[in-house]
Design a protein around this motif. Sequence first.
Motif, PDB file in Angstrom:
ATOM      1  N   UNK A   1      12.432  -2.510  -2.425  1.00 42.22           N
ATOM      2  CA  UNK A   1      12.047  -1.468  -2.350  1.00 42.22           C
ATOM      3  C   UNK A   1      10.578  -1.567  -2.257  1.00 42.22           C
ATOM      4  N   UNK A   2      10.039  -2.577  -3.074  1.00 43.57           N
ATOM      5  CA  UNK A   2       8.575  -3.011  -3.240  1.00 43.57           C
ATOM      6  C   UNK A   2       8.354  -3.789  -2.050  1.00 43.57           C
ATOM      7  N   UNK A   3       9.153  -4.259  -1.181  1.00 46.83           N
ATOM      8  CA  UNK A   3       9.050  -5.050  -0.021  1.00 46.83           C
ATOM      9  C   UNK A   3       8.761  -4.221   0.760  1.00 46.83           C
ATOM     10  N   UNK A   4       9.646  -3.393   0.538  1.00 47.41           N
ATOM     11  CA  UNK A   4      10.038  -1.598   2.194  1.00 47.41           C
ATOM     12  C   UNK A   4       8.825  -0.813   1.503  1.00 47.41           C
ATOM     13  N   UNK A   5       7.936  -1.012   0.119  1.00 49.79           N
ATOM     14  CA  UNK A   5       6.170  -0.139   0.167  1.00 49.79           C
ATOM     15  C   UNK A   5       5.472  -0.188   0.330  1.00 49.79           C
ATOM     16  N   UNK A   6       5.775  -2.274   0.073  1.00 45.82           N
ATOM     17  CA  UNK A   6       4.321  -2.749   0.454  1.00 45.82           C
ATOM     18  C   UNK A   6       3.836  -3.155   1.475  1.00 45.82           C
ATOM     19  N   UNK A   7       3.566  -2.427   2.448  1.00 45.32           N
ATOM     20  CA  UNK A   7       3.131  -2.922   3.619  1.00 45.32           C
ATOM     21  C   UNK A   7       1.115  -3.313   3.693  1.00 45.32           C
TER      22      UNK A   7
ATOM     23  N   UNK B   1       2.415   2.445   5.650  1.00 44.74           N
ATOM     24  CA  UNK B   1       3.062   3.061   4.172  1.00 44.74           C
ATOM     25  C   UNK B   1       2.344   2.093   3.369  1.00 44.74           C
ATOM     26  N   UNK B   2       1.574   2.843   2.118  1.00 40.93           N
ATOM     27  CA  UNK B   2       1.006   2.161   1.295  1.00 40.93           C
ATOM     28  C   UNK B   2       1.092   2.143  -0.023  1.00 40.93           C
ATOM     29  N   UNK B   3       0.767   1.361  -0.302  1.00 42.76           N
ATOM     30  CA  UNK B   3       1.275   1.251  -1.909  1.00 42.76           C
ATOM     31  C   UNK B   3      -0.412   1.000  -2.759  1.00 42.76           C
ATOM     32  N   UNK B   4      -0.685   2.040  -3.941  1.00 44.78           N
ATOM     33  CA  UNK B   4      -1.349   2.229  -4.396  1.00 44.78           C
ATOM     34  C   UNK B   4      -1.604   1.703  -5.895  1.00 44.78           C
ATOM     35  N   UNK B   5      -2.396   0.791  -6.286  1.00 39.83           N
ATOM     36  CA  UNK B   5      -2.411  -0.611  -7.424  1.00 39.83           C
ATOM     37  C   UNK B   5      -3.427   0.269  -8.518  1.00 39.83           C
ATOM     38  N   UNK B   6      -3.297   1.157  -9.700  1.00 36.30           N
ATOM     39  CA  UNK B   6      -4.584   0.667 -10.867  1.00 36.30           C
ATOM     40  C   UNK B   6      -4.184   0.398 -12.321  1.00 36.30           C
TER      41      UNK B   6
ATOM     42  N   UNK C   1      17.213   3.625  -0.065  1.00 37.47           N
ATOM     43  CA  UNK C   1      17.419   4.869   2.134  1.00 37.47           C
ATOM     44  C   UNK C   1      16.478   5.470   2.232  1.00 37.47           C
ATOM     45  N   UNK C   2      15.530   6.496   1.595  1.00 32.59           N
ATOM     46  CA  UNK C   2      14.254   7.871   1.772  1.00 32.59           C
ATOM     47  C   UNK C   2      13.653   6.596   2.903  1.00 32.59           C
ATOM     48  N   UNK C   3      12.845   5.429   2.128  1.00 32.32           N
ATOM     49  CA  UNK C   3      12.172   4.646   2.627  1.00 32.32           C
ATOM     50  C   UNK C   3      12.407   3.627   3.857  1.00 32.32           C
ATOM     51  N   UNK C   4      13.195   3.021   3.431  1.00 28.85           N
ATOM     52  CA  UNK C   4      14.287   2.208   4.821  1.00 28.85           C
ATOM     53  C   UNK C   4      14.736   3.276   6.178  1.00 28.85           C
ATOM     54  N   UNK C   5      14.983   3.704   5.548  1.00 25.89           N
ATOM     55  CA  UNK C   5      15.875   4.678   6.967  1.00 25.89           C
ATOM     56  C   UNK C   5      14.746   6.105   7.051  1.00 25.89           C
TER      57      UNK C   5
ATOM     58  N   UNK D   1      -1.489  -7.135   4.509  1.00 28.86           N
ATOM     59  CA  UNK D   1      -0.916  -6.098   5.306  1.00 28.86           C
ATOM     60  C   UNK D   1       0.584  -7.220   5.586  1.00 28.86           C
ATOM     61  N   UNK D   2       1.418  -6.829   5.197  1.00 26.59           N
ATOM     62  CA  UNK D   2       3.185  -7.212   4.761  1.00 26.59           C
ATOM     63  C   UNK D   2       3.622  -7.660   5.914  1.00 26.59           C
ATOM     64  N   UNK D   3       4.196  -8.564   6.115  1.00 27.18           N
ATOM     65  CA  UNK D   3       4.828  -8.872   7.197  1.00 27.18           C
ATOM     66  C   UNK D   3       6.410  -8.598   7.272  1.00 27.18           C
ATOM     67  N   UNK D   4       6.756  -7.919   5.647  1.00 31.09           N
ATOM     68  CA  UNK D   4       7.884  -6.851   6.156  1.00 31.09           C
ATOM     69  C   UNK D   4       8.730  -5.824   6.645  1.00 31.09           C
ATOM     70  N   UNK D   5       9.471  -5.933   7.272  1.00 32.77           N
ATOM     71  CA  UNK D   5       9.725  -4.143   8.138  1.00 32.77           C
ATOM     72  C   UNK D   5      10.934  -4.441   7.651  1.00 32.77           C
TER      73      UNK D   5
END
Length: 452
Positions: free
Chosen positions: A300-306, A168-173, A257-261, A448-452
């Motif tokens: 939610x942020x940490x799940x998206x922020x791979x 997953x990728x988070x785009x900021x701007x 839940x969508x992002x996690x599961x 690259x986030x280490x969060x899972x």
Amino acid sequence: MSKPGVKVLLVDDDEALRNAVTQGLALRGFDVAAFDNAPAALKALTRDFEGVVVSDVRMPGMDGLALFQRVQTIDPDIPVLLITGHGDVAMAVAALQDGVYDFVSKPFPMERLSVALSRALEKRALVLDNRRLEAAAQTTGGSLLLGDTPVIRRLRATIAQLADAEVDVLIQGETGVGKNLVAQSLHRGGTRRARPMITVNCAALPETVFETELFGAVAAAGGVRPQIGRIERADRGVLFLDEIEGLSPTMQAKLLRVVEEREIWPVGAAEPRHLDLRIIAASKVDLAEAVRDGGFRADLYYRLNVVTLVVPPLRERREDAPLLFGAFLADAAARLRRPAPRLTATVRSHLLGHDWPGNVRELAHYAERVALGLASPPHAEDGAAPDGGESLTERVGRYEATVIRETLAACGGDARKVMAALQTPRKTFYDKLRRHGIHIASYRPPKHSSQT
């Protein structure tokens, strides 16, 4: 003043005059390459040469006029300026009709030559910019990612690296920088390119229809028409969550839940549906700050922020503005069924001098006005007088911002290295970043986030 890297090719067999002119021009900021004969100078010329040829007329072997004819075969748009003696003025005037840019008669004040060179360099810059615009007009798609500044080259390289990665990728701007095009580039370059990318504008989605629009509904849901939700339409493809910062806390919780599961629970369904998704999210605010302020869920942020991609604002890659403008102008002219106008000195000055608070989107609108013939010289609201009439403070500020950006690019966004290189205290450095609207994160490699 010539721009860094722009050369003046000076050709004169008189060593004393050649050295004097070289020194005089160098003191005025011109980058001079001096030659004592025409054939040697010709070896340094290519069609992409960004500068001007200055040559004495009377030289042994190949004289100035013969040199001019040879330069014409390389590129007829390279300006040639001739240095003449008193007896050569009539000949030089005739040469002007053949395409020589200008001439100066000996003895000449250095200021006279300097002014002529500045005009010639501006003309050469316009020629090369128009060529780049014509080349850009041939480019289809991806026009927002055009450019040759370090930040945009690094962004393109990172997109190419991530496209095939199932992360997953988070785009900021900021608004208008082209976050949606970055998402499209990731999709088109990835293994899911044959499947759709479904876009959800989170800020425009009313909370009352959030569940049915995103998760869908089954016939068993009383009073709700059966429908397939947008997330399910992205199965085996890409789900693009644009303006994700616009979600309410309730909607954030349901999306987690969508992002996690990787599953949805349609309204009225007896069991969840598992999906194969790649999720790309975009935000115009710094979500890490939003988490600290309590406006966005940390989980939610940490799940998206791979992986986070920061898209730089146009003011941080101002040199790319003419190339982007060319692509937009060609698109607008084709859509309006009229020829694309040539780039003028006034338009070019506006492209490089304006801060573009609306970013690439504002630039596209400006190109459309130019295509329609409605664009006039920069207005008072642009913050500068017409024809580049900036104050000394504004010019110094622009130079300072350029130095900071170049040093950030060279140091990979390492603040300590930049402060050491510029010998600037920490508080002063960060004050200048805020003053010039420079985002240091856009110069750093992706995390690259280490969060899972």
